[in-house]
Design a protein around this motif. Structure first.
Motif, mmCIF file in Angstrom:
data_model
loop_
_atom_site.group_PDB
_atom_site.id
_atom_site.type_symbol
_atom_site.label_atom_id
_atom_site.label_comp_id
_atom_site.label_asym_id
_atom_site.label_seq_id
_atom_site.Cartn_x
_atom_site.Cartn_y
_atom_site.Cartn_z
ATOM 1 N N VAL A 1 0.852 -1.203 0.000
ATOM 2 C CA VAL A 1 0.000 0.000 0.000
ATOM 3 C C VAL A 1 0.882 1.245 0.000
ATOM 4 C CG1 VAL A 1 -1.626 1.334 1.418
ATOM 5 C CG2 VAL A 1 -1.973 -1.111 1.081
ATOM 6 N N LEU A 2 1.927 1.230 0.831
ATOM 7 C CA LEU A 2 2.815 2.389 0.925
ATOM 8 C C LEU A 2 3.533 2.630 -0.406
ATOM 9 C CD1 LEU A 2 3.889 4.540 2.819
ATOM 10 C CD2 LEU A 2 5.745 2.997 3.451
ATOM 11 N N SER A 3 4.006 1.547 -0.999
ATOM 12 C CA SER A 3 4.707 1.662 -2.280
ATOM 13 C C SER A 3 3.772 2.248 -3.354
ATOM 14 C CB SER A 3 5.216 0.292 -2.708
ATOM 15 O OG SER A 3 5.567 0.307 -4.049
ATOM 16 N N ASN A 4 2.538 1.736 -3.372
ATOM 17 C CA ASN A 4 1.557 2.253 -4.348
ATOM 18 C C ASN A 4 1.232 3.713 -4.071
ATOM 19 O OD1 ASN A 4 1.431 -0.112 -5.715
ATOM 20 N ND2 ASN A 4 -0.381 -0.878 -4.647
ATOM 21 N N ALA A 5 1.122 4.042 -2.777
ATOM 22 C CA ALA A 5 0.792 5.427 -2.414
ATOM 23 C C ALA A 5 1.899 6.365 -2.880
ATOM 24 C CB ALA A 5 0.582 5.532 -0.914
ATOM 25 N N ILE A 6 3.130 5.946 -2.694
ATOM 26 C CA ILE A 6 4.263 6.782 -3.141
ATOM 27 C C ILE A 6 4.194 6.930 -4.664
ATOM 28 C CG2 ILE A 6 6.789 6.943 -3.317
ATOM 29 C CD1 ILE A 6 6.888 5.455 -0.593
ATOM 30 N N GLY A 7 3.848 5.839 -5.334
ATOM 31 C CA GLY A 7 3.737 5.861 -6.795
ATOM 32 C C GLY A 7 2.717 6.880 -7.293
ATOM 33 N N TRP A 8 1.686 7.122 -6.479
ATOM 34 C CA TRP A 8 0.661 8.099 -6.886
ATOM 35 C C TRP A 8 1.165 9.535 -6.798
ATOM 36 C CZ3 TRP A 8 -3.501 7.411 -9.708
ATOM 37 C CH2 TRP A 8 -4.058 6.142 -9.780
ATOM 38 N N LEU A 9 2.328 9.715 -6.228
ATOM 39 C CA LEU A 9 2.896 11.078 -6.188
ATOM 40 C C LEU A 9 3.583 11.426 -7.499
ATOM 41 C CD1 LEU A 9 4.507 11.040 -2.625
ATOM 42 C CD2 LEU A 9 2.372 12.133 -3.318
ATOM 43 N N SER A 10 3.780 10.439 -8.340
ATOM 44 C CA SER A 10 4.506 10.691 -9.593
ATOM 45 C C SER A 10 3.685 10.296 -10.817
ATOM 46 C CB SER A 10 5.813 9.895 -9.585
ATOM 47 O OG SER A 10 6.324 9.806 -10.891
ATOM 48 N N PRO A 11 3.382 11.270 -11.689
ATOM 49 C CA PRO A 11 2.693 10.909 -12.934
ATOM 50 C C PRO A 11 3.513 9.909 -13.770
ATOM 51 C CG PRO A 11 2.662 13.289 -12.609
ATOM 52 C CD PRO A 11 3.549 12.722 -11.552
ATOM 53 N N ALA A 12 4.841 9.929 -13.582
ATOM 54 C CA ALA A 12 5.682 9.015 -14.368
ATOM 55 C C ALA A 12 5.352 7.567 -14.029
ATOM 56 C CB ALA A 12 7.158 9.298 -14.107
ATOM 57 N N VAL A 13 5.117 7.306 -12.741
ATOM 58 C CA VAL A 13 4.812 5.929 -12.311
ATOM 59 C C VAL A 13 3.503 5.477 -12.954
ATOM 60 C CG1 VAL A 13 4.241 4.487 -10.319
ATOM 61 C CG2 VAL A 13 6.079 6.190 -10.148
ATOM 62 N N GLN A 14 2.508 6.377 -12.923
ATOM 63 C CA GLN A 14 1.201 6.018 -13.485
ATOM 64 C C GLN A 14 1.287 5.901 -15.013
ATOM 65 O OE1 GLN A 14 -0.644 5.021 -11.199
ATOM 66 N NE2 GLN A 14 0.676 5.974 -9.658
ATOM 67 N N PHE A 15 2.069 6.794 -15.631
ATOM 68 C CA PHE A 15 2.222 6.714 -17.086
ATOM 69 C C PHE A 15 2.896 5.400 -17.489
ATOM 70 C CE2 PHE A 15 5.170 7.394 -20.695
ATOM 71 C CZ PHE A 15 4.217 7.413 -21.692
ATOM 72 N N LYS A 16 3.922 5.023 -16.734
ATOM 73 C CA LYS A 16 4.621 3.765 -17.042
ATOM 74 C C LYS A 16 3.666 2.586 -16.906
ATOM 75 C CE LYS A 16 9.300 4.998 -15.623
ATOM 76 N NZ LYS A 16 10.336 4.773 -14.610
#
Lengths: 307, 241
Positions: A239-254
């Motif tokens: 959950v924490l890793s995913n939450a951090i990922g939501w701080l970056s559009p790059a993560v979601q774009f990838k």
């Protein structure tokens, strides 16, 4: 509307007369070609390795393992990384001086004595940059389909073309986020170099730092017990890793890009409708910054005092 | 044509314009004179819709420059002190862009007309960054008259030009006024140029209008003065006292 169209046309023409910009475009297109080349050679190597295993197994009379599943679009997956790395820089380059350059050069004064709404200046610039980015991605699409055909000997089917087109649309949205960010900074600052530096720091955080932190956190998501030989998922860490990922559009774009380019086994074969529905939140998340930053830029330009 | 009533513009530490009221008649060439920082550019910026007045009202052909700014912009032309154009675009491309923003319908024909009037047709396809200051100034004038404005605002149009360039711009302005019937509102501190070009004069000092009348009336009123320069200094000294 006329004002916006004219500003867009002028932005488009000016971009293609800027040597630095053309250089980045050149690098982007070369990287896109390299990406297809690397992707196809990797897949060819996988196939060759499998053929060697089959030959060895046949000679030894042992069971032949199942053939690896190769999704054709996966050879384009490096494009995702190149858009995160170069596409975003290209968008920043287009936008960092877009408004302040007019202000500094004095052309803003001229524009504002014409019957043009201030919001049309921002929308015109956004549309002009959109045309440039769109043209570039369209060129990438054509290049990649041709190279795909050249390297694999297979012309992609309609579903595959649709996936590539959708991927480039998402890439367009992602790049426009950076353009809109750079444009907003350009309306706020009177030092373009400062704006550029600021956007580069944002780019580093979005493209590298946050994804890396999320990735590092992910490594704690599974507890490996070597003695018992078990792997246990630690939900809090995921959950924490995913939450951090939501701080970056790059993560979601990838994530969306890899889904569309068949780089993830789970989503490689599902229908495009289901795939889009599954990634809808991520896509909306990618659209949001452009919209917000455009509104903020328009508000900033409305406040602009000229003398 | 232009009517300003009790216009004030204040900044946190300075009053750039103080209760300015003036009238510019149709077809006039109005020269707005004053030292650096007197408030000329502020007044011109308010009249040309670039900034808002703190109080007071300016109308051009009866239209309020604040409330009807988009309509006012359709009938005004503007030339800043330092002509800003897009260096990487050609003269024609710059004019096409600015002409379309001014909603000129047959923009190429309008460009040909404007460049013809300015004797600049042969430079139409040159990139602006390769032009001299005087040439850019002419392109600046061309963009300002493309849409055949009713009133033309010029901020120090001959600043930084050599005597030849100055004379050329003066001739162009006189021709625009005569051939197109355009009213001209011109900021300048070149008094000799004002005498040669302007039909009406306004003098501003520290944001206050000291005098505004036709040049003929001013010369009659100060008939003991030999030149506009002398009149200017006398009025300036009077204001200082």
């Amino acid at each position: 509307m006329t004002g916006m169209k004219n500003i867009a046309g002028k932005e488009f023409r000016s971009s293609f007369r800027n040597m630095e910009f053309l250089l980045i475009v050149g690098v982007f297109l070369i990287m896109s070609i390299v990406s297809v080349y690397i992707g196809s050679t990797t897949k060819n190597a996988e196939l060759k390795a499998y053929e060697d295993i089959v030959a060895t197994a046949t000679a030894a009379g042992t069971e032949i393992p199942a053939a690896p599943v190769i999704y054709p679009l996966a050879i384009l997956k490096n494009l995702v990384e190149y858009i995160v790395m170069i596409g975003s820089v290209l968008a920043i380059f287009l936008g960092f001086d877009a408004f302040n350059g007019e202000r500094r050069g004095g052309t803003l004064r001229l524009m504002l004595t014409k019957p043009v709404r201030r919001s049309s200046i921002i929308l015109g610039k956004l549309s002009g940059a959109g045309l440039v980015v769109g043209l570039l991605l369209a060129a990438t699409l054509i290049f990649n389909i041709v190279l795909f055909d050249f390297y694999t000997g297979v012309f992609p089917n309609n579903a595959e073309i649709l996936r590539v087109v959708l991927f480039l649309l998402v890439a367009f949205v992602y790049m426009m986020d950076f353009y809109a960010g750079a444009l907003y900074v350009s309306t706020k600052t009177r030092e373009s170099s400062y704006g550029f530096l600021l956007m580069m720091v944002v780019w580093i955080f979005i493209s590298f730092v946050i994804p890396q932190v999320a990735e590092s956190q992910k490594s704690y998501a599974y507890a490996i017990n070597n003695i018992a030989g078990t792997v246990t998922q630690v939900p809090e860490e995921t959950v924490l890793s995913n939450a951090i990922g939501w701080l970056s559009p790059a993560v979601q774009f990838k994530s969306v890009g890899n889904d569309l380019l068949q780089a993830v086994d789970e989503t490689a074969t599902i229908g495009i409708g289901r795939l889009l529905a599954a990634d809808l939140i991520k896509i909306l998340y990618l659209i949001f910054p452009s919209v917000l930053l455009t509104i903020l830029s328009a508000r900033e330009v409305k406040k602009e005092a000229i003398l | 044509m232009l009517h300003a009533e009790h216009v004030t513009k204040s900044y946190p530490n300075i009053k750039a314009l103080d209760d300015l009221s003036l009238e510019v008649s149709d077809g006039a060439i109005f020269g707005f004179l004053g030292h650096n920082g007197a408030g000329k550019t502020t007044a011109l910026s308010i009249c040309s819709t670039l900034i808002l007045p703190s109080s007071g009202r300016v109308t051009i052909q009866g239209m309020d420059v604040v409330k009807d700014n988009l309509k006012v912009r359709k009938i005004l032309g503007y030339l800043p002190e330092n002509v800003a154009l897009y260096g990487e675009l050609t003269v024609r491309e710059n004019l096409r862009f600015l002409g379309r923003l001014s909603e000129v319908r047959k923009v190429d024909a309008a460009i040909d007309d404007a460049l013809g009037l300015l004797g600049f047709s042969q430079w139409a396809d040159r990139r602006v960054k390769t032009l001299s200051k005087g040439m850019r100034q002419r392109v600046g004038v061309a963009q300002a008259i493309l849409h055949k404005p009713k009133i033309l605002f010029l901020d120090e149009p001959t600043s930084g030009l050599d005597p030849e360039g100055t004379a050329e711009i003066r001739d162009i302005l006189l021709r625009i006024n005569a051939e197109l019937g355009t009213t001209i509102f011109m900021n300048t501190h070149m008094l000799s140029e004002a005498t040669r070009t302007c039909s009406d004069i306004g003098i501003i000092n520290h944001g206050k209008l000291l005098l505004a009348d036709t040049l003929k009336n001013i010369e009659k009123q100060y008939e003991d003065c030999k030149s506009l320069e002398e009149i200017y200094f006398r009025i300036g000294k009077g204001a200082a006292k």
